[in-house]
Design a protein around this motif. Sequence first.
Motif, PDB file in Angstrom:
ATOM      1  N   TYR A  25      18.702  22.115   5.936  1.00 29.55           N
ATOM      2  CA  TYR A  25      18.169  22.992   6.990  1.00 29.55           C
ATOM      3  C   TYR A  25      18.931  22.825   8.294  1.00 29.55           C
ATOM      4  O   TYR A  25      19.131  23.795   9.033  1.00 29.55           O
ATOM      5  N   THR A  26      19.354  21.603   8.596  1.00 25.11           N
ATOM      6  CA  THR A  26      20.130  21.397   9.824  1.00 25.11           C
ATOM      7  C   THR A  26      21.446  22.171   9.769  1.00 25.11           C
ATOM      8  O   THR A  26      21.911  22.693  10.785  1.00 25.11           O
ATOM      9  N   VAL A  27      22.032  22.236   8.574  1.00 27.57           N
ATOM     10  CA  VAL A  27      23.262  23.020   8.391  1.00 27.57           C
ATOM     11  C   VAL A  27      22.976  24.493   8.645  1.00 27.57           C
ATOM     12  O   VAL A  27      23.732  25.186   9.330  1.00 27.57           O
ATOM     13  N   CYS A  28      21.847  24.982   8.095  1.00 22.99           N
ATOM     14  CA  CYS A  28      21.481  26.396   8.278  1.00 22.99           C
ATOM     15  C   CYS A  28      21.325  26.729   9.759  1.00 22.99           C
ATOM     16  O   CYS A  28      21.807  27.771  10.225  1.00 22.99           O
ATOM     17  N   MET A  84      14.762  17.205  12.319  1.00 19.29           N
ATOM     18  CA  MET A  84      14.589  18.171  11.237  1.00 19.29           C
ATOM     19  C   MET A  84      14.372  17.455   9.907  1.00 19.29           C
ATOM     20  O   MET A  84      13.486  17.824   9.116  1.00 19.29           O
ATOM     21  N   GLU A  85      15.173  16.447   9.634  1.00 20.49           N
ATOM     22  CA  GLU A  85      15.045  15.714   8.375  1.00 20.49           C
ATOM     23  C   GLU A  85      13.698  15.014   8.279  1.00 20.49           C
ATOM     24  O   GLU A  85      13.052  15.038   7.227  1.00 20.49           O
ATOM     25  N   MET A 109       6.738  24.578  -0.115  1.00 22.73           N
ATOM     26  CA  MET A 109       7.997  23.939   0.263  1.00 22.73           C
ATOM     27  C   MET A 109       8.963  24.992   0.806  1.00 22.73           C
ATOM     28  O   MET A 109       9.657  24.777   1.809  1.00 22.73           O
ATOM     29  N   ALA A 110       9.000  26.150   0.145  1.00 20.75           N
ATOM     30  CA  ALA A 110       9.856  27.248   0.621  1.00 20.75           C
ATOM     31  C   ALA A 110       9.370  27.758   1.973  1.00 20.75           C
ATOM     32  O   ALA A 110      10.173  28.029   2.877  1.00 20.75           O
ATOM     33  N   VAL A 111       8.063  27.880   2.129  1.00 20.12           N
ATOM     34  CA  VAL A 111       7.487  28.294   3.415  1.00 20.12           C
ATOM     35  C   VAL A 111       7.894  27.318   4.513  1.00 20.12           C
ATOM     36  O   VAL A 111       8.289  27.720   5.614  1.00 20.12           O
ATOM     37  N   PHE A 115       9.854  27.984   8.061  1.00 19.71           N
ATOM     38  CA  PHE A 115       9.257  27.573   9.324  1.00 19.71           C
ATOM     39  C   PHE A 115      10.176  26.633  10.112  1.00 19.71           C
ATOM     40  O   PHE A 115      10.360  26.796  11.324  1.00 19.71           O
ATOM     41  N   LEU A 116      10.743  25.650   9.430  1.00 17.07           N
ATOM     42  CA  LEU A 116      11.561  24.655  10.131  1.00 17.07           C
ATOM     43  C   LEU A 116      12.851  25.259  10.666  1.00 17.07           C
ATOM     44  O   LEU A 116      13.223  25.018  11.821  1.00 17.07           O
ATOM     45  N   VAL A 117      13.538  26.035   9.849  1.00 19.07           N
ATOM     46  CA  VAL A 117      14.790  26.641  10.303  1.00 19.07           C
ATOM     47  C   VAL A 117      14.517  27.606  11.460  1.00 19.07           C
ATOM     48  O   VAL A 117      15.206  27.584  12.487  1.00 19.07           O
ATOM     49  N   ALA A 118      13.484  28.448  11.315  1.00 22.47           N
ATOM     50  CA  ALA A 118      13.145  29.396  12.377  1.00 22.47           C
ATOM     51  C   ALA A 118      12.756  28.668  13.659  1.00 22.47           C
ATOM     52  O   ALA A 118      13.153  29.071  14.765  1.00 22.47           O
TER      53      ALA A 118
END
Length: 261
Positions: A25-28, A84-85, A109-111, A115-118
């Motif tokens: 997610y941090t990469v995203c 994030m991690e 988990m997908a949700v 949420f985290l990336v946004a």
Amino acid sequence: MIPKELLPLFPWFSGLLGLILGSFYTVCVHRYLTGQSIVLPGSHCPQCGRKLKAWENIPLLSFLLLRGRCAGCKALISWRYPLMEAASCAWATALALHFGPGLAWIMLMAVGGVFLVASFIDLEIFILPDILTYPGIVLGLATGVLALGLPATDSLIGAAAGAGLFWLLRFVHMRARGVEGLGLGDVKLMAMIGALTGWMGLPPAILFGAVSALALAPVFRMLAKGEDGPLRIPFGPFLCLGCMLALLWGEKFMLFLAGRL
């Protein structure tokens, strides 16, 4: 199906997976902010461009071993990465403890990833990207109905109520103050949240989000010290947090308020 003897290990497995996904997610987030592909180039220091070695990509541990600095150029590593991690690990573990293995765990988990990336993008640039919010609404509807057992009408009404309420708040603020207080991204995010929680789950989700925003407002005020203009606080991350808390404990909270717990 996980064998019964392995069930006690599921939260540990889930937390480990959360750490790995959090690193992705941090990469995203970083690649969205810089306009790069999430596939190429490989993991590298954003300051000096040095390709990272395998041991420098271990979630949380690498940040500690490197003492928060690049092994090559010694530039500071953003706190976004360990935060994030850690958040992804906490969400995955909480889901495993609350729901156990199954469809609800998989879809939530997908949700959590959305949420985290946004949220971290919103924290950086005050934008909730359409590339996340629009698919998020579809994911919210699917998760609410298929994984959480909501009637389709409750999920659809929740999506409409969440988006409608925040669109109205945005309209009233614009008319009263002449400036934008809530973005359309928040409206779309609330459609996703309402779809997930149903209309009855919206009050605890919004309440948890508002309370967490108020609690952390002094932190944003301190970080913005010396900057001109009014204090700006992205509401998206707190709405996401409020929804996460409501999905885990919202029902118990409402029962407690009603004196039935």
